[in-house]
Each structure stands twice: as structure tokens, then as C-alpha cells.
Design an enzyme around this catalytic site. Structure first.
Site, mmCIF file in Angstrom:
data_model
loop_
_atom_site.group_PDB
_atom_site.id
_atom_site.type_symbol
_atom_site.label_atom_id
_atom_site.label_comp_id
_atom_site.label_asym_id
_atom_site.label_seq_id
_atom_site.Cartn_x
_atom_site.Cartn_y
_atom_site.Cartn_z
ATOM 1 N N ASP A 22 50.897 41.488 39.699
ATOM 2 C CA ASP A 22 50.573 40.800 38.448
ATOM 3 C C ASP A 22 49.640 39.661 38.833
ATOM 4 O O ASP A 22 50.088 38.613 39.283
ATOM 5 C CB ASP A 22 51.844 40.267 37.783
ATOM 6 C CG ASP A 22 51.545 39.457 36.527
ATOM 7 O OD1 ASP A 22 50.534 39.735 35.856
ATOM 8 O OD2 ASP A 22 52.324 38.538 36.220
ATOM 9 N N GLU A 82 48.360 45.053 37.154
ATOM 10 C CA GLU A 82 48.280 44.795 35.725
ATOM 11 C C GLU A 82 46.851 44.398 35.375
ATOM 12 O O GLU A 82 46.270 43.511 36.000
ATOM 13 C CB GLU A 82 49.250 43.686 35.326
ATOM 14 C CG GLU A 82 49.307 43.462 33.830
ATOM 15 C CD GLU A 82 50.368 42.474 33.412
ATOM 16 O OE1 GLU A 82 50.021 41.534 32.673
ATOM 17 O OE2 GLU A 82 51.532 42.629 33.826
ATOM 18 N N ASP A 155 56.930 36.110 36.938
ATOM 19 C CA ASP A 155 55.707 36.757 37.407
ATOM 20 C C ASP A 155 56.026 37.784 38.490
ATOM 21 O O ASP A 155 55.368 38.817 38.586
ATOM 22 C CB ASP A 155 54.727 35.704 37.939
ATOM 23 C CG ASP A 155 54.313 34.731 36.847
ATOM 24 O OD1 ASP A 155 53.316 35.002 36.174
ATOM 25 O OD2 ASP A 155 55.014 33.725 36.658
#
Length: 195
Positions: A22, A82, A155
């Protein structure tokens, strides 16, 4: 692939490591899963805290170095990342795009196949709801992977969710983009390459 020996017969065990990322310029979350004979197993998740660094180029350098370190330590077979979401704040999108690009460059430099997933696709794969909250995604991962605790910042679970999403989408045509190396990236992005 790992080979194990049992009663003088060799048994082939298919093992694959998936690194999920991410990207972010404040916090980069990441998670790793192992897939053995089509079963997921949690390996690790953590985050790279970047908010104490003011210089944006230092942040990008640290993202690259940490991604390389993860690759060299865990030897992932594939990377799921992502994709930046399209928001109204152009500066935020630019920063996220740079962070994602640097993480992708680290993977491409080691010739690891990379697949991008939109945030909604990841949430849908994990919870069945493309509009799920970070907390809902984290709780579902905790249940599916039998995690004892969740991190303070989510996260790390977002990075782990990218890896799990990739596992769930294995063998399907991904709606995200995949790259197997610099040549593939250049072929799929001809308009972005200056000659």
C-alpha cells in the site's frame, strides 16, 4: 517450489510468496503471504513510517530501499500493489503516484511480476463490499489469516489486503495492470515513453 522428502519418495510442494504494498508518502504499508498448495499463510506485515522526513526525495529513496530489502529478504514470486485512487487533490495523487512508481521500479529491477489493484477491487475481494472501511478489511484479514493482533495504523493491513486480493484473483484475468519487467511496462505504456 520446495521439494520435501517423505519415506524415500519426493513430494513436490508448490510454494509462492506474494508481497502486497500500500504505497504512501507518509506511511507505506506492506504484507507478505505464503501460498502452499493453494492455501494462504500469513508471513509478515509492517509499515515504513515516512512522516518524520520532510524531503520528498528522501521518502522516495526510502520506499525504494525498503521494497528492495523486502524482496531480497523474502524473495516474493509476485507483487500486488494498490493503485492510487483518483481524488480531487492533484498534489496528493501526484505524491501517491510517485510512491507507487518507486515501489514498482524496485520490483521491476528484480524482474518480479507486478499487478495493480484498485482500492475498491481489494476491498471487494476481502470483504465482499467495495466500499468497506479500513477497519472492516483489517477485521476480515484477522479472521481469515488468524492474526492475533492488528497494527495501530491500518496501512500494514492494507498492504496485506493487496497480497490476499492477488491470491483470490489468481488464475482470473485481473482488472488491474500487470507487468513482468521493464519491457512489458514500456510496451503497455508507449505514450509515456519519450524517444
Amino acid at each position: 517450489m520446495v521439494v520435501t522428502k517423505a519415506k524415500s519418495n519426493f513430494i513436490l510442494v508448490n510454494e509462492k510468496i506474494i508481497l502486497g504494498i500500500d504505497p504512501g508518502t507518509t506511511i507505506m504499508g506492506f504484507g507478505l503471504i505464503s501460498v502452499v498448495n493453494k492455501k494462504m499463510k500469513f508471513v509478515q506485515m509492517n509499515e515504513l513510517l515516512l512522516n518524520k522526513y520532510k524531503d520528498p526525495y528522501t521518502k522516495l529513496k526510502l520506499i525504494f530501499e525498503r521494497t528492495i530489502e523486502l524482496i531480497d529478504t523474502y524473495h516474493p514470486d509476485e507483487i500486488a500493489i494498490e493503485a492510487p485512487f483518483f481524488g480531487k487533490n492533484v498534489q496528493s495523487m501526484l505524491k501517491l503516484g510517485r510512491a507507487q512508481g518507486v515501489a514498482m521500479a524496485a520490483g521491476l529491477s528484480r524482474e518480479i511480476p507486478i499487478t495493480e489493484y484498485l482500492p475498491k477491487k481489494i476491498k471487494m475481494a476481502i470483504t465482499g463490499n467495495g466500499n468497506a472501511s479500513k477497519e472492516q478489511v483489517a477485521k476480515m484479514l484477522q479472521s481469515v489469516l488468524d492474526l492475533k493482533t492488528l497494527p495501530k495504523n491500518l496501512d500494514a493491513t492494507d498492504g496485506l489486503a493487496a497480497a490476499v486480493c492477488h491470491f483470490y484473483n489468481e488464475g482470473r484475468i485481473a482488472s488491474g495492470k500487470s507487468y513482468t519487467g521493464w519491457d512489458a511496462f514500456v510496451k503497455q505504456n508507449k505514450s509515456r515513453v519519450k524517444k
